[in-house]
Design a protein around this motif. Structure first.
Motif, short mmCIF file in Angstrom:
data_model
loop_
_atom_site.label_atom_id
_atom_site.label_comp_id
_atom_site.label_asym_id
_atom_site.label_seq_id
_atom_site.Cartn_x
_atom_site.Cartn_y
_atom_site.Cartn_z
N LYS A 429 0.76 -1.16 0.02
CA LYS A 429 -0.03 -0.07 -0.06
C LYS A 429 0.90 1.29 -0.05
O LYS A 429 1.89 1.30 0.93
N ASN A 430 0.67 2.26 -0.87
CA ASN A 430 1.30 3.42 -1.01
C ASN A 430 2.78 3.27 -1.34
O ASN A 430 3.49 4.10 -0.90
N ALA A 431 3.20 2.17 -1.87
CA ALA A 431 4.53 2.01 -2.27
C ALA A 431 5.39 1.86 -1.20
O ALA A 431 6.69 1.99 -1.20
N GLY A 432 4.84 1.42 -0.08
CA GLY A 432 5.63 1.42 1.14
C GLY A 432 6.12 2.82 1.79
O GLY A 432 6.91 2.83 2.74
N PHE A 433 5.60 3.72 1.27
CA PHE A 433 6.14 4.93 1.72
C PHE A 433 5.31 5.56 2.98
O PHE A 433 6.06 6.09 3.88
N ARG A 441 -0.12 12.03 -4.62
CA ARG A 441 -0.49 10.59 -4.86
C ARG A 441 0.57 10.07 -5.27
O ARG A 441 1.66 10.33 -6.00
N VAL A 442 0.85 8.45 -5.01
CA VAL A 442 1.76 7.94 -5.31
C VAL A 442 1.53 7.47 -6.73
O VAL A 442 0.55 7.24 -7.53
N ASN A 443 2.75 7.53 -7.84
CA ASN A 443 2.68 6.93 -8.86
C ASN A 443 2.22 5.57 -9.24
O ASN A 443 2.56 4.69 -8.53
N SER A 444 1.15 5.53 -10.14
CA SER A 444 0.41 4.28 -10.31
C SER A 444 1.28 3.11 -10.94
O SER A 444 0.87 2.07 -10.64
N ASN A 445 2.62 3.17 -11.14
CA ASN A 445 3.40 2.30 -11.75
C ASN A 445 4.38 1.47 -10.45
O ASN A 445 5.24 0.94 -10.94
N TYR A 446 3.92 1.83 -9.16
CA TYR A 446 4.69 1.60 -8.04
C TYR A 446 4.87 -0.14 -7.82
O TYR A 446 5.89 -0.65 -7.54
#
Length: 560
Positions: A429-433, A441-446
């Motif tokens: 979730k949320n690229a681990g950020f 927003r997180v980039n959708s390609n994470y």
């Protein structure tokens, strides 16, 4: 050879807000950097450059400072900062801090006092003007859109702000301002900071005649830059800062200097100038940009890349050192702007890394570039956070000059927010950020592009960066060696030799997706060569007559 730590180091720029959140508020913080120091050590970097961390109301993500002596609430505390310095120094890492000294926040105590009355002791800390016939003093525009002048009802005058209206410019002609800034710099030096990057430092002086600027077709406000940038008195201010605050020889001084190129950077970095050690320029900022923001054109390798990159390389050493970087918080993602982030994402990201880490200067890797983070191609207007996006939307779209659709296309190609999306640590979730909703927003390609996956892939972009960094650290020729460009007029291949006293490296990159042939010039004689790194599997030991694959990069260690 004048060996110093900031020439031999590998720097990594962190946009703190987007790096790692540890307290669950959706905003990166200092503890998040501490948590990831071992990752950065694994990558091989030994200099960390942080975007502004001072207390700020965040009209412009920290570039509007309200207290120079404290840490932004979202980022942590002074104690967190002290721990960060301690943990970095344990790992033999240096810290470069970003200081904003051209302007403050309008919530800074100096400005709060300044706007109270015309005879307030702090009035002259800023640039005030009564205006002309009920209008601003002139037609200067702000870099963030709109007028550069803001009317203040309390005293009936205008104040100057080259950026946001919440970021009033300081009056550097006032000796008290200079004394305050130098006192503040000393505070952070005493805290253990190893270097500083001074934001917008070449704007410290303005033309106090305040002439009207030329208005070009399609502009609402005047083209004011020549009245507020690179004026002669700026150098007096920088020399004073250097003389009064930096006398140990340890610290590195870097200035952001728009409008400066390799042709005239010596004005700031010349060894005999005693000003800056390096300048951050904008040479790569608009490469490939079309006439309109939403248009793109093919990059001209000779005129746009070689002319600029080689230009910095071939300066006389007395003209000063330079940083090597492709992206920062004011640009877009490297692989999206200069490479091919679709069909040849991995290959082009590695090719660009090869150029960055084999040239003369200090490499500054922008966070996420080491995994090939890309522009946010699917962002809508509501996904952006940059104040300039919305100011310019009002100026151009709401006024009818540009359609909404074209404006959004332009943001996909040019918005600074492309380079500010959260670091992509893993596919969770949320690229681990962050556990919370991120500030942007997180980039959708994470799920496809992230650190965890690339650490496990021997051929990843991340591991290629690690090998490049190790190669550079173990070979001073790649730091201090002469730069000899070959095949300058080739429109697809960028190639050069880094020559040291006892060895040399031949670097060959194919900048595009074709399959050109590399040939050694007749006057270049290589006795023996060993391929030490390539972004393709390669068994070809010959260095002449090579047919290169799309975006292929090769580094040979050789004898001339």
């Amino acid at each position: 050879m004048n060996r110093v730590w900031w020439k031999e180091g590998i720097a990594y720029q962190i946009y703190v807000r987007s790096f790692k959140d540890t307290n669950g508020d959706g905003i990166g913080d200092l503890k998040g950097i501490i948590e990831k120091l071992d990752y950065l050590k694994y990558l091989g970097v030994n200099i960390i450059y942080l975007n502004p961390i001072n207390k700020s109301p965040n009209d412009d993500n920290g570039y509007d400072i309200s207290d120079y002596y404290d840490i932004m609430d979202e980022f942590g505390t002074i104690d967190d900062f002290k721990l960060l310095i301690e943990e970095m120094h344990k790992r033999d890492m240096k810290l470069i801090m970003d200081l904003v000294i051209n302007h403050t926040s309008d919530e800074h105590p100096w400005f709060v006092e300044s706007r109270k009355s015309k005879d307030n002791p702090y009035r002259d800390y800023y640039i005030w003007h009564p205006g002309k016939d009920g209008n601003p003093p002139n037609n200067w525009g702000s870099f963030f859109g709109g007028s550069a002048w803001e009317y203040d009802e309390q005293t009936g005058e205008y104040y100057l702000h080259l950026f946001s209206k919440k970021m009033p410019d300081l009056n550097w002609r006032n000796e008290n301002v200079r004394n305050e800034i130098i006192k503040m710099i000393q505070f952070w030096i005493d805290m253990g900071v190893d270097g500083f990057r001074f934001d917008a430092i070449n704007h410290l002086e303005k033309d106090f005649n305040f002439p009207d600027a030329e208005v070009k077709e399609g502009q609402i406000y005047g083209d004011f830059i020549k009245y507020v940038q690179n004026l002669p008195k700026v150098h007096d201010y920088i020399k004073e800062i250097r003389r009064r605050a930096f006398n140990t020889g340890h610290h590195v001084l870097i200035g952001e200097t728009g409008g400066i190129s390799y042709h005239n950077a010596y004005l700031y970095t010349g060894v005999d100038r005693e000003e800056l050690d390096m300048t951050f320029h904008f040479d790569m900022h608009s490469v490939g940009k079309g006439e309109k923001d939403w248009e793109r054109r093919k990059i001209d390798l000779v005129k746009e890349i070689k002319e600029k990159m080689s230009g910095w390389q071939m300066r006389d050493e007395k003209e000063g050192w330079c940083p090597i970087f492709f992206s920062n918080h004011d640009s877009t993602r490297t692989v999206s702007r200069l490479g091919n982030d679709e069909k040849y994402h991995r290959e082009s990201a590695k090719m660009l890394a090869t150029l960055q880490l084999t040239q003369k200067g200090t490499p500054f890797i922008y966070y996420g570039d080491e995994i090939g983070m890309t522009n946010a191609w699917d962002f809508e207007l509501e996904d952006y956070r940059d104040v300039a996006v919305f100011n310019k939307y009002r100026d151009f779209v709401e006024s009818g000059l540009v359609s909404h659709e074209n404006y959004i296309k332009g943001l996909h190609l040019t918005s600074r927010d492309n380079a500010r999306t959260p670091m992509q640590w893993d596919d969770s979730k949320n690229a681990g950020f962050s556990e919370a909703t991120p500030w942007i927003r997180v980039n959708s390609n994470y799920k496809d592009i992230n650190v965890k996956a690339q650490m496990q892939d021997e051929n990843s972009i991340l591991n290629y960066y690690r090998r490049l960094i190790e190669l550079r650290k173990n070979n001073l020729t790649l730091v201090y060696g002469d730069f000899i460009e070959i095949n300058r007029e080739h429109e697809e291949i960028y190639s050069y030799i880094r020559k040291g006293e006892d060895d040399a490296f031949l670097v060959i990159v194919n900048f595009f997706d074709g399959t050109p042939t590399f040939n050694l010039p007749e006057d270049v004689k290589i006795k023996e060569a060993e391929l030490v790194l390539s972004n393709y599997k390669c068994d070809d030991k010959n260095v002449d007559g090579i047919t290169l694959k799309p975006y292929e990069a090769r580094i040979y260690k050789c004898k001339l």
